[in-house]
Design an enzyme around this catalytic site. Structure first.
Site, PDB file in Angstrom:
ATOM      1  CB  THR A  80      -0.882   0.025   1.258  1.00 24.22           C
ATOM      2  OG1 THR A  80      -0.029   0.059   2.407  1.00 24.22           O
ATOM      3  CG2 THR A  80      -1.780  -1.188   1.332  1.00 24.22           C
ATOM      4  CD  GLU A  94      -5.458  -2.355   1.397  1.00 28.42           C
ATOM      5  OE1 GLU A  94      -5.690  -1.776   0.327  1.00 28.42           O
ATOM      6  OE2 GLU A  94      -4.955  -1.785   2.376  1.00 28.42           O
ATOM      7  CE  LYS A 125     -14.297  12.503  12.360  1.00 32.35           C
ATOM      8  NZ  LYS A 125     -12.973  12.176  11.846  1.00 32.35           N
ATOM      9  CD1 TRP A 164     -19.118  13.634  11.725  1.00 34.33           C
ATOM     10  CD2 TRP A 164     -19.177  11.884  10.313  1.00 34.33           C
ATOM     11  NE1 TRP A 164     -18.709  12.527  12.418  1.00 34.33           N
ATOM     12  CE2 TRP A 164     -18.738  11.437  11.587  1.00 34.33           C
ATOM     13  CE3 TRP A 164     -19.278  10.975   9.273  1.00 34.33           C
ATOM     14  CZ2 TRP A 164     -18.405  10.106  11.828  1.00 34.33           C
ATOM     15  CZ3 TRP A 164     -18.957   9.652   9.506  1.00 34.33           C
ATOM     16  CH2 TRP A 164     -18.513   9.216  10.770  1.00 34.33           C
TER      17      TRP A 164
HETATM   18  P1  AMP Z   1      -5.017   2.511  -2.980  1.00 30.90           P
HETATM   19  O1  AMP Z   1      -4.819   1.250  -2.256  1.00 30.90           O
HETATM   20  O2  AMP Z   1      -3.818   3.396  -3.007  1.00 30.90           O
HETATM   21  O3  AMP Z   1      -5.564   2.309  -4.336  1.00 30.90           O
HETATM   22  O4  AMP Z   1      -6.108   3.342  -2.174  1.00 30.90           O
HETATM   23  C1  AMP Z   1      -7.394   2.853  -1.946  1.00 30.90           C
HETATM   24  C2  AMP Z   1      -8.277   3.970  -1.480  1.00 30.90           C
HETATM   25  O5  AMP Z   1      -8.448   4.939  -2.526  1.00 30.90           O
HETATM   26  C3  AMP Z   1      -9.683   3.577  -1.116  1.00 30.90           C
HETATM   27  O6  AMP Z   1      -9.782   3.017   0.166  1.00 30.90           O
HETATM   28  C4  AMP Z   1     -10.404   4.906  -1.241  1.00 30.90           C
HETATM   29  O7  AMP Z   1     -10.227   5.704  -0.089  1.00 30.90           O
HETATM   30  C5  AMP Z   1      -9.706   5.564  -2.396  1.00 30.90           C
HETATM   31  N1  AMP Z   1     -10.494   5.389  -3.613  1.00 30.90           N
HETATM   32  C6  AMP Z   1     -10.289   4.528  -4.623  1.00 30.90           C
HETATM   33  N2  AMP Z   1     -11.215   4.695  -5.583  1.00 30.90           N
HETATM   34  C7  AMP Z   1     -12.040   5.678  -5.169  1.00 30.90           C
HETATM   35  C8  AMP Z   1     -13.210   6.302  -5.695  1.00 30.90           C
HETATM   36  N3  AMP Z   1     -13.699   5.969  -6.882  1.00 30.90           N
HETATM   37  N4  AMP Z   1     -13.797   7.264  -4.948  1.00 30.90           N
HETATM   38  C9  AMP Z   1     -13.322   7.632  -3.757  1.00 30.90           C
HETATM   39  N5  AMP Z   1     -12.217   7.086  -3.213  1.00 30.90           N
HETATM   40  C10 AMP Z   1     -11.586   6.124  -3.902  1.00 30.90           C
END
Ligand code: AMP
Length: 545
Positions: free
Chosen positions: A185, A330, A437, A442
């Site tokens: 990640t 993930e 917050k 929120w």
């Molecule tokens: P990553 O593992 O770097 O791809 O990050 C995953 C995170 O990216 C998710 O848990 C979301 O918070 C964010 N994310 C991915 N796609 C979207 C989306 N279409 N809209 C909002 N957040 C997103």
């Protein structure tokens, strides 16, 4: 039924034979470089022989890549898992100490590196305790690496290493549940965490990319894979392309709007995938340059919330359908894709397209309250999104047991907050840690950003919560004004007031040159918050709520 294991080598053999005429095109800055899938298959066999015979790779040892999206990276994507080893894609944009951390944590034995990234690797190579071999891809001078690597590490050149090796490899049968690839990640809080994809999860996920409900990738498509191969496996596009015979267009290091627009005009991709910031830059470029983008059937946008204004601008000014998708490292990463259900047209269809999308059969989703209690999937109950399924990770690499902060009763806690509708559409309001917050209520930072980015003079807008004596937290709006335009905080606040409740309107405003981005191109809210705390912004404060 026969019990045939779902293996990456099967995807490779299929693509290299049945779809042998499909091609991967790599952008070089001096025209495109073309390689057939049949040739990728031969190179994958040669690389596997080289890794086994010269670098001594056996069992599930890790072979890392520090590479752009290009042909050789694709070859590694197939060769390493197919031989039974584990591909570890290193994020080229991590800080050196994070890069060192993940390479050591994964116990990488070999690193394949693009010659343009040799200076980056040279900076950390001395700290990579398990690496024994480095393979440099492309021309360029490997001398700094050789000097920094010392006696412990042998430096090879890709062309020399592969030359004369057999074009076939007797791919072993592996347990489909064995690890095939490893991705960390991006680690915006704490150290990056490793997610190991199995052969089985990759195979099933690739199928999902190809079905119409997913990305609908098929043999007549040409996919422009902008999303990096080190970010959630380029959303699974390389494996899916070999599975269905779609050709691939790879941008290598040419990720600015101008070369991307040129790739679209000349290589005529039908599909493309990238995070919103890339599309935002491209939109500004296309608005001021006459480029032919007519080949694009759809572009997939995910990784961060896609502002509705961006979707409308592409549809109305360039005839391109932006499809919103959600996922995580993930989740392999495909979690949901926003395709309106049958019968939805006009504004109703648009409302579906603004959501993060509908989950496929392979992903089960639920929304839970603060104590982990499941909430109804009624489209209005707000809570944390949890998911599970055959391509969702069950724990992080190296953990004996799933970390309760990230997993609960066999579900992955996504850290995303939103709703789930009865027909399976996810709507996210924010990351749990980014929700503002204010006085016990929120405020969604994403909603404010989307509303701001609908203003014609706003290029980018990032909103974060900052400490406030009276309300605990209030929104700070940081805004990048479009080139040649000018707009004031008062004007933007009035504009916001047309779509956002007055008590949510930010009183703190800062005009900045660019929003800081994470290693995968998302708004880096942690950095924005810390810059504000350090007094690095020139903040204008309007009257409060
Ligand atoms: P990553 O593992 O770097 O791809 O990050 C995953 C995170 O990216 C998710 O848990 C979301 O918070 C964010 N994310 C991915 N796609 C979207 C989306 N279409 N809209 C909002 N957040 C997103």
């Amino acid at each position: 039924m026969m019990d045939a294991p779902l293996q990456v080598s099967r995807i490779l053999e299929h693509g290299a034979s049945v779809h042998g005429a499909a091609e991967v095109v790599t952008w070089t800055g001096a025209g495109p470089r073309r390689t057939s899938y049949a040739e990728v298959g031969r190179q994958a066999a040669r690389l596997a022989h080289a890794l086994r015979e010269e670098c001594g790779v056996t069992g599930d040892e890790r072979v890392a890549t520090l590479m752009w999206n290009n042909t050789e990276h694709l070859v590694a994507y197939f060769a390493v898992p197919s031989m039974g080893a584990v591909l570890h894609t290193l994020n080229i944009r991590l800080f050196p100490d994070q890069l060192t951390y993940i390479a050591n944590h994964a116990e990488d034995r070999v690193v394949l590196v693009d010659s343009t990234l040799v200076p980056l690797l040279a900076r950390v190579i001395g700290e990579l305790t398990t690496v024994r071999h480095v393979v440099v891809v492309g021309g360029g001078d490997p001398a700094p690496l050789v000097a920094a690597a010392g006696d412990r590490i042998t430096v090879h050149r890709w062309d020399d290493l592969l030359a004369g090796r057999p074009e076939r490899y007797d791919w072993p049968e592996v347990d489909e549940r064995d690890a095939a690839a490893l991705c960390y990640t991006s680690g915006t809080t704490g150290n990056p965490k490793g997610v190991a994809y199995s052969h089985r999860s990759i195979y099933l996920h690739s199928l999902q990319i190809c079905v119409p409900e997913g990305f609908g990738l098929g043999p007549t498509d040409r996919e422009l894979a902008i999303v990096p191969m080190f970010h959630a496996m380029s959303w699974g596009l390389p494996y899916a392309a070999f599975l269905c015979g779609a050709s691939l267009v790879m941008p290598d290091r040419f990720l600015q709007a101008a070369p991307i627009a040129e790739m679209i005009a000349t290589e005529r991709p039908t599909l493309a995938g990238a995070v919103p910031t890339i599309w935002n830059d491209l939109l500004a470029y296309l608005d001021s340059h006459d480029m032919d983008t007519s080949s694009l059937r759809e572009v997939i946008v995910g990784g961060s919330a896609c502002p509705p204004a961006l979707m409308h601008a592409f549809a109305e000014r360039h005839g391109i359908d932006v499809i919103h998708a959600w996922g995580m490292t993930e989740t392999s990463p495909l979690g949901s894709v926003a395709r309106p259900p049958a019968g939805a047209t006009g504004d109703e269809a648009w409302r579906y397209r603004y959501t993060q999308g509908r989950v496929p059969a392979g992903v089960t989703a639920r929304i839970v309250g603060p104590a982990g209690e499941p909430l109804p999937a009624d489209g209005t109950s707000v809570g944390e999104l949890e998911v599970r399924g055959p391509w969702v990770t069950a724990r992080y690499v190296g953990e004996e047991k799933p970390d309760p902060a990230k997993f609960r009763d066999g579900w992955l806690r996504t850290g995303d907050v939103g709703t789930l509708s009865p027909d399976g559409f996810i709507t996210l309001t924010d990351r749990a840690k980014d929700v503002i917050k204010s006085g016990g209520e929120w405020i969604s930072s994403v909603e404010l950003e989307n509303a701001l980015m609908a203003h014609p003079d706003v290029q980018e807008a990032c909103v974060v919560g900052v400490p406030d004596q009276r309300w605990d937290e209030r929104p700070l709006a940081t805004v990048v004004v479009r080139e040649g335009a000018s707009v004031t905080a008062e004007e933007l606040r009035e504009f916001l007031a047309t779509s956002v409740a007055r008590w949510q309107l930010p009183e703190r405003w800062a005009f900045i040159d660019a929003v800081p981005k994470t290693s995968v191109g998302k708004f880096d809210k942690k950095v924005v918050r810390s810059r504000y705390a350090d007094g690095a912004f020139d903040v204008r404060e309007l009257a409060g709520p």
